[in-house]
Design an enzyme around this catalytic site. Sequence first.
Site, PDB file in Angstrom:
ATOM      1  N   CYS A 146      26.226  18.406  31.783  1.00 23.90           N
ATOM      2  CA  CYS A 146      27.213  18.783  32.800  1.00 23.90           C
ATOM      3  C   CYS A 146      26.785  20.166  33.293  1.00 23.90           C
ATOM      4  CB  CYS A 146      28.645  18.740  32.262  1.00 23.90           C
ATOM      5  SG  CYS A 146      29.028  19.935  30.973  1.00 23.90           S
ATOM      6  N   GLY A 147      27.651  20.878  33.979  1.00 24.79           N
ATOM      7  CA  GLY A 147      27.245  22.175  34.521  1.00 24.79           C
ATOM      8  C   GLY A 147      26.838  23.150  33.437  1.00 24.79           C
ATOM      9  N   THR A 148      27.673  23.255  32.416  1.00 26.46           N
ATOM     10  CA  THR A 148      27.396  24.185  31.313  1.00 26.46           C
ATOM     11  C   THR A 148      26.878  23.479  30.064  1.00 26.46           C
ATOM     12  OG1 THR A 148      29.647  23.905  30.513  1.00 26.46           O
ATOM     13  CG2 THR A 148      29.245  25.773  32.012  1.00 26.46           C
ATOM     14  N   GLY A 149      27.110  22.187  29.975  1.00 22.22           N
ATOM     15  CA  GLY A 149      26.842  21.439  28.734  1.00 22.22           C
ATOM     16  C   GLY A 149      28.035  21.472  27.794  1.00 22.22           C
ATOM     17  N   ILE A 150      28.966  22.353  28.069  1.00 22.26           N
ATOM     18  CA  ILE A 150      30.075  22.556  27.126  1.00 22.26           C
ATOM     19  C   ILE A 150      31.127  21.455  27.233  1.00 22.26           C
ATOM     20  CG2 ILE A 150      31.947  24.094  26.440  1.00 22.26           C
ATOM     21  CD1 ILE A 150      30.148  26.446  27.425  1.00 22.26           C
ATOM     22  N   GLY A 151      31.593  21.209  28.445  1.00 22.37           N
ATOM     23  CA  GLY A 151      32.648  20.204  28.611  1.00 22.37           C
ATOM     24  C   GLY A 151      32.227  18.845  28.090  1.00 22.37           C
TER      25      GLY A 151
ATOM     26  N   HIS B  70      19.337  20.381  10.458  1.00 18.67           N
ATOM     27  CA  HIS B  70      20.474  20.685   9.584  1.00 18.67           C
ATOM     28  C   HIS B  70      21.740  19.902   9.912  1.00 18.67           C
ATOM     29  CE1 HIS B  70      18.825  24.877   8.165  1.00 18.67           C
ATOM     30  NE2 HIS B  70      17.984  23.875   7.951  1.00 18.67           N
ATOM     31  N   ASN B  71      21.992  19.610  11.194  1.00 15.09           N
ATOM     32  CA  ASN B  71      23.250  18.948  11.586  1.00 15.09           C
ATOM     33  C   ASN B  71      23.070  17.456  11.860  1.00 15.09           C
ATOM     34  OD1 ASN B  71      23.496  21.774  13.732  1.00 15.09           O
ATOM     35  ND2 ASN B  71      24.495  21.627  11.733  1.00 15.09           N
TER      36      ASN B  71
ATOM     37  N   ARG C  49      20.208  19.210   0.889  1.00 14.04           N
ATOM     38  CA  ARG C  49      21.497  19.900   0.774  1.00 14.04           C
ATOM     39  C   ARG C  49      22.358  19.723   2.023  1.00 14.04           C
ATOM     40  NH1 ARG C  49      17.885  23.702   2.528  1.00 14.04           N
ATOM     41  NH2 ARG C  49      18.629  25.332   3.953  1.00 14.04           N
ATOM     42  N   HIS C  50      21.743  19.310   3.117  1.00 12.78           N
ATOM     43  CA  HIS C  50      22.508  19.151   4.365  1.00 12.78           C
ATOM     44  C   HIS C  50      23.272  17.832   4.408  1.00 12.78           C
ATOM     45  CE1 HIS C  50      20.624  22.754   5.746  1.00 12.78           C
ATOM     46  NE2 HIS C  50      19.431  22.240   5.459  1.00 12.78           N
TER      47      HIS C  50
ATOM     48  N   ARG D 242      23.395  23.907  35.030  1.00  8.50           N
ATOM     49  CA  ARG D 242      23.440  25.185  35.744  1.00  8.50           C
ATOM     50  C   ARG D 242      23.030  26.334  34.831  1.00  8.50           C
ATOM     51  NH1 ARG D 242      29.355  23.370  37.907  1.00  8.50           N
ATOM     52  NH2 ARG D 242      28.620  21.850  39.437  1.00  8.50           N
TER      53      ARG D 242
ATOM     54  N   ASP E 283      27.668  14.453  34.488  1.00 10.93           N
ATOM     55  CA  ASP E 283      28.569  14.522  35.644  1.00 10.93           C
ATOM     56  C   ASP E 283      27.747  15.053  36.816  1.00 10.93           C
ATOM     57  OD1 ASP E 283      28.361  17.265  35.309  1.00 10.93           O
ATOM     58  OD2 ASP E 283      30.511  17.635  35.096  1.00 10.93           O
ATOM     59  N   HIS E 284      28.423  15.398  37.909  1.00  9.29           N
ATOM     60  CA  HIS E 284      27.708  15.884  39.099  1.00  9.29           C
ATOM     61  C   HIS E 284      26.956  17.189  38.801  1.00  9.29           C
ATOM     62  CE1 HIS E 284      31.692  17.617  38.935  1.00  9.29           C
ATOM     63  NE2 HIS E 284      31.256  18.641  39.644  1.00  9.29           N
TER      64      HIS E 284
HETATM   65  C1  RB5 Z   1      32.028  20.818  36.991  1.00  4.51           C
HETATM   66  O1  RB5 Z   1      32.208  21.683  38.063  1.00  4.51           O
HETATM   67  C2  RB5 Z   1      31.891  21.616  35.697  1.00  4.51           C
HETATM   68  O2  RB5 Z   1      33.122  22.129  35.337  1.00  4.51           O
HETATM   69  C3  RB5 Z   1      31.337  20.724  34.617  1.00  4.51           C
HETATM   70  O3  RB5 Z   1      30.103  20.225  35.015  1.00  4.51           O
HETATM   71  C4  RB5 Z   1      31.070  21.373  33.279  1.00  4.51           C
HETATM   72  O4  RB5 Z   1      30.352  22.550  33.423  1.00  4.51           O
HETATM   73  C5  RB5 Z   1      32.222  21.526  32.385  1.00  4.51           C
HETATM   74  O5  RB5 Z   1      32.109  21.996  31.235  1.00  4.51           O
END
Ligand code: RB5
Length: 145
Positions: free
Chosen positions: A64-69, A97-98, A131-132, A108, A7-8
């Site tokens: 993405c910003g955190t990689g989480i979303g 392993h995964n 085993r994995h 970010r 994403d951005h």
């Molecule tokens: C976008 O602002 C931000 O929320 C997205 O890049 C990401 O970090 C979500 O997990």
Amino acid sequence: MIALGSDHGGFELKREIANYLTERGIPFEDFGTHSPDSCDYPDMAVEPCEAVANGRCDQAILICGTGIGISMAANKIHGIRAAVCSDYFSAKYTRLHNDANVLCLGGRVVGPGLACELVEVFLNTPFEGGRHSGRIEKLMKLEEK
Ligand code: RB5
């Protein structure tokens, strides 16, 4: 073949990683985003993950910003095992392993130097099997729930 997507919040880092892959002669397909304008990470995960799931690409790198979303979005797609990594050990062991097939990074969170190291170890570490393997089978069965 590596699928790239962001994403951005991951747009700049995706460019760095594209340059890194180009320098190393590693083929990739960039599924966007192609501008720094705001877009939604769930949308951006779909095409690269489908390319991995259907075998057109071997692995994907999503940012993405955190990689989480974007990792949450990726893991909703059948056949995908996405891992957010910001340290070397995790990037290595999520392959060993995964058998992760998608590496997610936070644009970010990690700088370009570390991000490229994470990409390098992720792409060059094989699944350990043994085993994995049974655990991966169990993991993928959870998609039926
Ligand atoms: C976008 O602002 C931000 O929320 C997205 O890049 C990401 O970090 C979500 O997990």
